[in-house]
Enzyme design. Sequence first.
Site, PDB file in Angstrom:
ATOM      1  N   PRO B 116       0.840  -1.207   0.000  1.00 26.72           N
ATOM      2  CG  PRO B 116      -0.503  -1.477   1.879  1.00 26.72           C
ATOM      3  CD  PRO B 116       0.808  -1.906   1.305  1.00 26.72           C
ATOM      4  CG  PHE B 117       2.647   4.816  -2.434  1.00 27.36           C
ATOM      5  CD1 PHE B 117       4.029   4.691  -2.361  1.00 27.36           C
ATOM      6  CD2 PHE B 117       2.108   6.074  -2.715  1.00 27.36           C
ATOM      7  CE1 PHE B 117       4.857   5.791  -2.573  1.00 27.36           C
ATOM      8  CE2 PHE B 117       2.922   7.181  -2.917  1.00 27.36           C
ATOM      9  CZ  PHE B 117       4.311   7.042  -2.854  1.00 27.36           C
ATOM     10  N   GLY B 119       1.040   8.694   1.109  1.00 31.85           N
ATOM     11  CA  GLY B 119       1.832   9.924   1.049  1.00 31.85           C
ATOM     12  C   GLY B 119       3.273   9.701   0.600  1.00 31.85           C
ATOM     13  CB  THR B 121       5.935  11.005   4.126  1.00 30.20           C
ATOM     14  OG1 THR B 121       4.905  10.403   4.925  1.00 30.20           O
ATOM     15  CG2 THR B 121       5.325  11.999   3.162  1.00 30.20           C
ATOM     16  CB  SER B 200       2.980  11.293  17.665  1.00 29.34           C
ATOM     17  OG  SER B 200       2.603  12.063  18.777  1.00 29.34           O
ATOM     18  NE  ARG B 387      17.100  13.317   4.847  1.00 31.05           N
ATOM     19  CZ  ARG B 387      16.349  12.231   5.028  1.00 31.05           C
ATOM     20  NH1 ARG B 387      15.026  12.312   5.029  1.00 31.05           N
ATOM     21  NH2 ARG B 387      16.919  11.068   5.228  1.00 31.05           N
ATOM     22  CE1 TYR B 448      11.928  13.626  14.555  1.00 34.53           C
ATOM     23  CE2 TYR B 448      13.674  15.267  14.489  1.00 34.53           C
ATOM     24  CZ  TYR B 448      12.707  14.520  13.842  1.00 34.53           C
ATOM     25  OH  TYR B 448      12.499  14.664  12.495  1.00 34.53           O
TER      26      TYR B 448
END
Lengths: 545, 545
Positions: B116-117, B119, B121, B200, B387, B448
């Site tokens: 399945p695809f 976004g 991301t 989240s 990036r 993070y």
Amino acid sequence: MRRWNGWGDDATSMNLTTGARAMLAERLGPGLPGQDALREDLLARIPPSRLPEHPLISREPSERFAMALGESFADWIRKRFGALPAVPDGVAYPESGEQVRELLDLAQAKRWMVIPFAGGTSVAGHLDCPVSEQPILSINLTRMNRLLHLDPTSQLATFGAGTPGPLVEAQLRAHGYTLGHFPQSFEYSTVGGWVVTRSSGQQSLRYGRIEALFAGGRMETPVGPLTLPTLPAASAGPDLRELVLGSEGRFGILTEATVRVTPLPEHESFHALFLPDWDRAEAAVRALVQRKLPLSMLRLSNGIETETNLTLAGHERLVGAMEKYLAWRGCSTGKCMLMLGVSADKRTARHALREARRLLAQYGAVYIGPAMGSKWAANRFKGPYLRNTLWELGYAADTIETAVDWPQVKPLMLAMEQAARDVFEGFGQPVHAFTHLSHLYPQGSSIYSQYVWPIAPGGFAPNFERWQALKAAVADAIAAHGGTVSHQHGVGRDHAAHLVDEKGPLGMATLAELCRHFDPHGIMNPGKLLQDGGPWATAALPSIG
Amino acid sequence: MRRWNGWGDDATSMNLTTGARAMLAERLGPGLPGQDALREDLLARIPPSRLPEHPLISREPSERFAMALGESFADWIRKRFGALPAVPDGVAYPESGEQVRELLDLAQAKRWMVIPFAGGTSVAGHLDCPVSEQPILSINLTRMNRLLHLDPTSQLATFGAGTPGPLVEAQLRAHGYTLGHFPQSFEYSTVGGWVVTRSSGQQSLRYGRIEALFAGGRMETPVGPLTLPTLPAASAGPDLRELVLGSEGRFGILTEATVRVTPLPEHESFHALFLPDWDRAEAAVRALVQRKLPLSMLRLSNGIETETNLTLAGHERLVGAMEKYLAWRGCSTGKCMLMLGVSADKRTARHALREARRLLAQYGAVYIGPAMGSKWAANRFKGPYLRNTLWELGYAADTIETAVDWPQVKPLMLAMEQAARDVFEGFGQPVHAFTHLSHLYPQGSSIYSQYVWPIAPGGFAPNFERWQALKAAVADAIAAHGGTVSHQHGVGRDHAAHLVDEKGPLGMATLAELCRHFDPHGIMNPGKLLQDGGPWATAALPSIG
């Protein structure tokens, strides 16, 4: 001492005022006080145990009988009328997870059935023993009742799964913490029981349901231990805690539970308000809960329950004066009582209460103050004792609860009450039905209906029949309105037949597959959650491809 | 137009100030700008499709290539260096759940693999195609992007699973609502992707993680549909929503998701504060989140990230003046920036901000005001664009995130940064590592960490090797400190090897059993979540009894 055939400690009873007795007589006619069966007679009829001697297992009839029943209406009238059910063949009282493991391994090797027991407060038949060729072992977890670890930095506390409410709170309070989980069964129900039945406490608005409080733990399953690490949150695939929550003894036995605790609140108070009628009351509480203010409790009684509660309260002159004042402020016949709790730091509590009152006033709410709230809080676990008193007066009582999205709350509440009236009309008997919303969410609400009716003559069978008809009719109303099989008491034996309405065929097949996975020999708490013999019990759905 | 080999829309780019370039040069030495591969060259190398013609399936190489990769570092350097991966044999663009059903039935009958695809991301390799004998069908859900139903009374909105963030918010905003789910990938990621990877958003403190927002929906599995009713809460056995959440395409394809929405907040603002050092900052935010004030966001940068962000901000004179003021107030070297959000009715927002500032001041916090907060909010989805800029300057960048209970937050944060430094030291290269906490819970926090290092000469292989070494070392540090495999990005291919550390052997066997149950022929997104060939892949744990 705990009553053997009624709720709670025998040193506690709830008296019914003259006014309340008059109300019952007026609505229901005279009660029919029954002749209670004697415990000795029941014990004498218990068949011999089919289990061998074992150092961890007692085969004493009185102990086996004490594990055989919970607090569902069916369980209750079995004891009252002396209708002896199947009882376990033995009871083990493990003191550690290792002993639970040992017992499960033994039971699996010998193909004994296992029924976990802790507080014995199930109102959904979780403790029911099947009539079976296989011996049944009850595993009583109440000796695993200690606070094992407290991490104040992460506000995590690890308890033995058999720790009952008062011991949870007392052991936490010594360190300045609370779990904040206060179901009405608090006096006896346990942290492990709360987890495996997905319990909800009266202040869930602040503390969350047990799903939000249960951070991790350990479950011994027939095929080995499942350990759930504590993590504040994770996106690491399906959350296995959510399989333990609601597992109702089908997958294994929870031995340790780590729960999220909170420092005792700086301020806590409960406040009563009245609203003119149901429609305005419902709109008001919906707006309030959707505002997401830091409140700790909302509990809205419908008109009949409000009238009932004010009659039960006694203090006729005081209540009369209050009702005059309320009528002058627009709340007379059909008025609805709202109990509102705040538990927080002082300034946040003040802010939340002020904002809530401001919003509720727009719907015609009249604020009465904290006196009735304090009284409610003092008696918050006493409700079930009323069942004893009613029984002695010749009346039966039961409750049925669900939850549903907001558009169906009123229609379902009315349908649940009406279903009960229709059922009892068929039996030529009246019933007094009343309802409150006790757990409110932005999306919807729980609905908690109570039913009181006169005991029928003829002992167990006709009373069981009436109750089964009541449960079936109300369950049909719930299913027709899209309500859940249970908001806070689990599925057990009593609601298992209706679970497919909620989970769907593939959902049921998935639960059955999980049973086979964790318990390949089918020894764990048979017939609970999933009925024996459902189409899902024997095979997964056929593959389409 | 969306970039084919970098993040985001090609009309948007993030410039790096002279100061930031100087900082990179000073810390990392000169970058090594690479020679990017050409899309045409990659497309020319795509092998012919192994799928037959079908009205719902495109076999166009450019479309197949666009489905082959996500946004993980490995995916990124494959595109940049022209290291062609396996690509799907065809792409279907269903417009309804019925078409998804049809495609799944076809794929199962023919034993095609399905990925399945939506976004595209994923930063965890969820879209990776295995090298396989079986043809691979990509099912692209982006045409299922509409608001299908809104129930304002229950605050529920039903979306096609392929609806991306901006279309979720725009369709809700037209009715005065917000979902409030803002991951950094918001521009492209979809509601279905959020659910199946347990995403989240930046304001999870108010709105909750996607687990709290996902009320129900429908998943088409190889063996049939799983429908999840919306209920405000239930104690009806294990919660099957929690199996769909985090299922990462292994059990089926989510086609519709009903989510809990909220009226747009009356007030929303973001505020910057600085704290003197990490220890005081961590203690302050822990106390704050444990106070349960109605805030919407907390985001604490460590000293290195604070310095990095202030350098990135430009406005050297303004920042210089602010730093002088901060130093005078006790926040100089090692100071930590805290971003705090409030989203609520005006009075609650004022109360929450006032209480938060009062509490933080006890830890030496200096309040700077809302200007930097507004700037943060304006650029909240721009981070990934950096990036692209870094790559063009010759630097590689990646992020790794986790979550852990409070006592391990600082040790794990330091260990993650140190692990990266040790790895790159082994390659004789420097790395710039910095960290923030973006999702805070009473129990612990997400962590993070971001890493920037010079691109190595030699193309794909040496750069892939460095990245693998980085991921492995940081993952080991996470496992050693009890952190989760992922707090917000899922498991995918990249973290699958470490999942056993978190779920344990019986947990892994349970997930494998669920895969076999929903997908008996093993066609669904192979190798994601559960690695192929793990011990759990072929058999359940042996039964003990």
